[in-house]
Design a protein around this motif. Structure first.
Motif, PDB file in Angstrom:
ATOM      1  N   ALA A  17      70.210  16.799 -50.667  1.00  0.00           N
ATOM      2  CA  ALA A  17      69.320  18.064 -50.837  1.00  0.00           C
ATOM      3  C   ALA A  17      68.075  17.785 -51.667  1.00  0.00           C
ATOM      4  CB  ALA A  17      69.960  19.267 -51.455  1.00  0.00           C
ATOM      5  N   SER A  18      68.068  16.831 -52.632  1.00  0.00           N
ATOM      6  CA  SER A  18      67.046  16.607 -53.268  1.00  0.00           C
ATOM      7  C   SER A  18      66.331  15.291 -52.991  1.00  0.00           C
ATOM      8  CB  SER A  18      67.335  16.281 -54.772  1.00  0.00           C
ATOM      9  OG  SER A  18      68.190  15.127 -54.991  1.00  0.00           O
ATOM     10  N   GLY A  19      66.734  14.539 -52.217  1.00  0.00           N
ATOM     11  CA  GLY A  19      65.948  13.241 -51.938  1.00  0.00           C
ATOM     12  C   GLY A  19      66.592  12.134 -52.574  1.00  0.00           C
ATOM     13  N   PHE A  20      67.231  12.431 -54.023  1.00  0.00           N
ATOM     14  CA  PHE A  20      67.519  11.435 -54.835  1.00  0.00           C
ATOM     15  C   PHE A  20      68.724  11.912 -55.437  1.00  0.00           C
ATOM     16  CE2 PHE A  20      65.626  14.103 -57.425  1.00  0.00           C
ATOM     17  CZ  PHE A  20      65.910  13.953 -58.747  1.00  0.00           C
ATOM     18  N   GLY A  21      69.177  11.268 -56.587  1.00  0.00           N
ATOM     19  CA  GLY A  21      70.047  11.910 -57.507  1.00  0.00           C
ATOM     20  C   GLY A  21      71.696  11.430 -57.194  1.00  0.00           C
ATOM     21  N   VAL A 103      66.201  11.529 -69.053  1.00  0.00           N
ATOM     22  CA  VAL A 103      65.815  12.968 -69.628  1.00  0.00           C
ATOM     23  C   VAL A 103      64.504  12.929 -70.097  1.00  0.00           C
ATOM     24  CG1 VAL A 103      65.961  14.289 -71.955  1.00  0.00           C
ATOM     25  CG2 VAL A 103      68.279  13.151 -70.945  1.00  0.00           C
ATOM     26  N   LEU A 104      63.840  11.754 -70.170  1.00  0.00           N
ATOM     27  CA  LEU A 104      62.326  11.836 -70.736  1.00  0.00           C
ATOM     28  C   LEU A 104      61.403  11.922 -69.460  1.00  0.00           C
ATOM     29  CD1 LEU A 104      61.983   8.714 -73.205  1.00  0.00           C
ATOM     30  CD2 LEU A 104      61.806  11.211 -73.799  1.00  0.00           C
ATOM     31  N   CYS A 105      62.017  11.382 -68.317  1.00  0.00           N
ATOM     32  CA  CYS A 105      61.432  11.570 -67.137  1.00  0.00           C
ATOM     33  C   CYS A 105      61.323  13.161 -66.564  1.00  0.00           C
ATOM     34  CB  CYS A 105      61.937  10.555 -66.173  1.00  0.00           C
ATOM     35  SG  CYS A 105      61.517   8.935 -66.040  1.00  0.00           S
ATOM     36  N   GLY A 106      62.592  13.617 -66.807  1.00  0.00           N
ATOM     37  CA  GLY A 106      62.634  15.027 -66.431  1.00  0.00           C
ATOM     38  C   GLY A 106      61.822  16.079 -67.200  1.00  0.00           C
ATOM     39  N   ALA A 107      61.663  15.713 -68.745  1.00  0.00           N
ATOM     40  CA  ALA A 107      60.894  16.337 -69.553  1.00  0.00           C
ATOM     41  C   ALA A 107      59.381  16.363 -69.051  1.00  0.00           C
ATOM     42  CB  ALA A 107      61.134  15.883 -70.836  1.00  0.00           C
ATOM     43  N   LEU A 108      59.194  15.167 -68.754  1.00  0.00           N
ATOM     44  CA  LEU A 108      57.676  14.913 -68.175  1.00  0.00           C
ATOM     45  C   LEU A 108      57.292  15.710 -66.840  1.00  0.00           C
ATOM     46  CD1 LEU A 108      57.110  10.928 -69.068  1.00  0.00           C
ATOM     47  CD2 LEU A 108      56.219  13.043 -70.297  1.00  0.00           C
ATOM     48  N   ALA A 226      65.882  19.955 -63.288  1.00  0.00           N
ATOM     49  CA  ALA A 226      66.973  20.325 -63.916  1.00  0.00           C
ATOM     50  C   ALA A 226      68.030  19.088 -63.491  1.00  0.00           C
ATOM     51  CB  ALA A 226      67.708  21.509 -63.443  1.00  0.00           C
ATOM     52  N   LEU A 227      68.162  18.680 -62.414  1.00  0.00           N
ATOM     53  CA  LEU A 227      68.968  17.454 -62.003  1.00  0.00           C
ATOM     54  C   LEU A 227      68.703  16.493 -62.798  1.00  0.00           C
ATOM     55  CD1 LEU A 227      71.119  16.355 -60.066  1.00  0.00           C
ATOM     56  CD2 LEU A 227      69.225  15.760 -58.375  1.00  0.00           C
ATOM     57  N   VAL A 228      67.646  15.903 -62.967  1.00  0.00           N
ATOM     58  CA  VAL A 228      66.939  14.697 -63.643  1.00  0.00           C
ATOM     59  C   VAL A 228      67.436  14.863 -65.069  1.00  0.00           C
ATOM     60  CG1 VAL A 228      65.181  13.341 -64.452  1.00  0.00           C
ATOM     61  CG2 VAL A 228      65.236  13.988 -62.103  1.00  0.00           C
ATOM     62  N   ILE A 229      67.349  16.086 -65.932  1.00  0.00           N
ATOM     63  CA  ILE A 229      67.725  16.247 -67.058  1.00  0.00           C
ATOM     64  C   ILE A 229      69.065  16.257 -67.384  1.00  0.00           C
ATOM     65  CG2 ILE A 229      67.479  17.580 -69.047  1.00  0.00           C
ATOM     66  CD1 ILE A 229      64.541  18.529 -68.304  1.00  0.00           C
TER      67      ILE A 229
END
Length: 241
Positions: A17-21, A103-108, A226-229
Motif C-alpha cells: 500500500a505504501s511502496g515500502f515498509g 524516526v528522524l527520517c519520519g520527523a524530517l 506515521a509508518l516510518v516513525i
C-alpha cells in the motif's frame, strides 16, 4: 516458519500500500517472534526482490528509470561498507541505530516542504542511494532514507511506489550477492523458510497495491510518515529483547 509467514504477510500488505515498509514492519515483528537477525535480513531482501519485481512490472509506466539507476548504482558501495560494519560491530548496536534513523527520517518528512514538486538532484540521489545500500546489508531496513528523498519531492503515489520498487530490486540484488560472497550466509539452505515467506509476501503485496490505488495523495503522505516513525520506535523497542 508460521510466525515468520504471518509477520511477512501483514508487513507486505502495508508495504504494498505504501511502496515500502515491508522490512520496517517485518523486522521488529520477527525479532519479537524470536527469529534470528541473519535470517530476517535474508528473508526481507529475498521477499522484497520478488514482490518488487511484480510491482515494477505492474507500474513500469510510472518509473523514472534514470533516478532508479542513480539510487541503485550508488547503493553498491554503501552495501559493501555495511557488510564491513556487520563484521566489526556487534548487532545489538545496529538495530537501535536503524530505529533512530527511521524516526528522524519520519520527523524530517513531516516538516513543511515547497508547494511545487522539486525532483531530487543527482548528488542527492547518489548520497541517499549509498545510505540505503548501507542499511540494506546491516539491518535490511533500507527504506527510510529513500522514502524521505522521494517524499520531499512530492511524487504522486504511483510514481512514488514505482521508483521505490525499482530501487529495491537493484539494491536487493547487489546486497544479496555481497552477503553471499563476503559472509557465511547461504540463502539456499533457508529455502523452506523463504518459500513460505515469499508466498505470504506476494499475497499481502497484491492486497496492499489494491488498497494503494484508492488512497488520496495527502492521506497517503500522512500514512507514510506515521509508518516510518512507528516502525522506527518499534525497532528500538524490539532491540531490547
Amino acid at each position: 516458519m508460521l510466525a515468520a509467514m504471518l509477520c511477512m504477510g501483514f508487513a507486505s500488505v502495508i508495504g504494498g500500500a505504501s511502496g515500502f515498509g515491508t522490512a520496517l514492519i517485518a523486522t521488529p515483528l520477527m525479532l519479537l517472534a524470536g527469529i534470528g537477525v541473519t535470517e530476517i535480513v535474508v528473508v526481507n531482501i529475498v521477499v522484497g526482490l520478488v514482490t518488487r519485481i511484480a510491482a515494477t512490472y505492474q507500474l513500469r509506466e510510472h518509473i523514472d528509470w534514470h533516478r532508479v539507476a542513480l539510487l541503485g548504482g550508488a547503493s553498491l558501495p554503501g552495501a559493501w561498507l555495511g557488510i564491513l560494519t556487520v563484521n566489526m560491530l556487534p548487532e545489538q548496536y545496529l538495530k537501535p541505530a536503524a530505529g533512530v534513523v527511521a524516526v528522524l527520517c519520519g520527523a524530517l518528512m513531516a516538516l513543511p516542504t515547497a508547494k511545487e514538486p522539486a525532483p531530487p538532484s543527482r548528488a542527492a540521489n547518489i548520497a541517499v542511494g549509498t545510505i540505503g545500500g548501507y542499511f540494506t546489508t546491516t539491518t535490511s531496513m533500507n527504506g527510510p532514507p529513500v522514502v524521505l528523498l522521494l517524499s520531499r519531492a512530492k511524487l504522486p503515489p504511483m510514481n512514488f511506489i514505482a521508483d521505490l520498487a525499482g530501487y529495491f530490486i537493484v539494491t536487493g540484488t547487489l546486497s544479496l550477492a555481497l552477503l553471499w560472497i563476503y559472509t557465511d550466509v547461504q540463502p539456499i539452505s533457508m529455502w523452506p523458510l523463504l518459500s513460505g515467506c515469499i508466498a505470504a509476501g506476494l499475497l499481502g503485496n497484491h492486497l496492499g497495491m489494491w488498497i494503494a490505488g484508492r488512497i488520496p495523495a495527502e492521506r497517503f503522505r500522512t500514512g507514510v510518515i506515521a509508518l516510518v516513525i512507528g516502525a522506527g520506535v518499534l525497532t528500538i523497542v524490539s532491540a531490547q529483547f
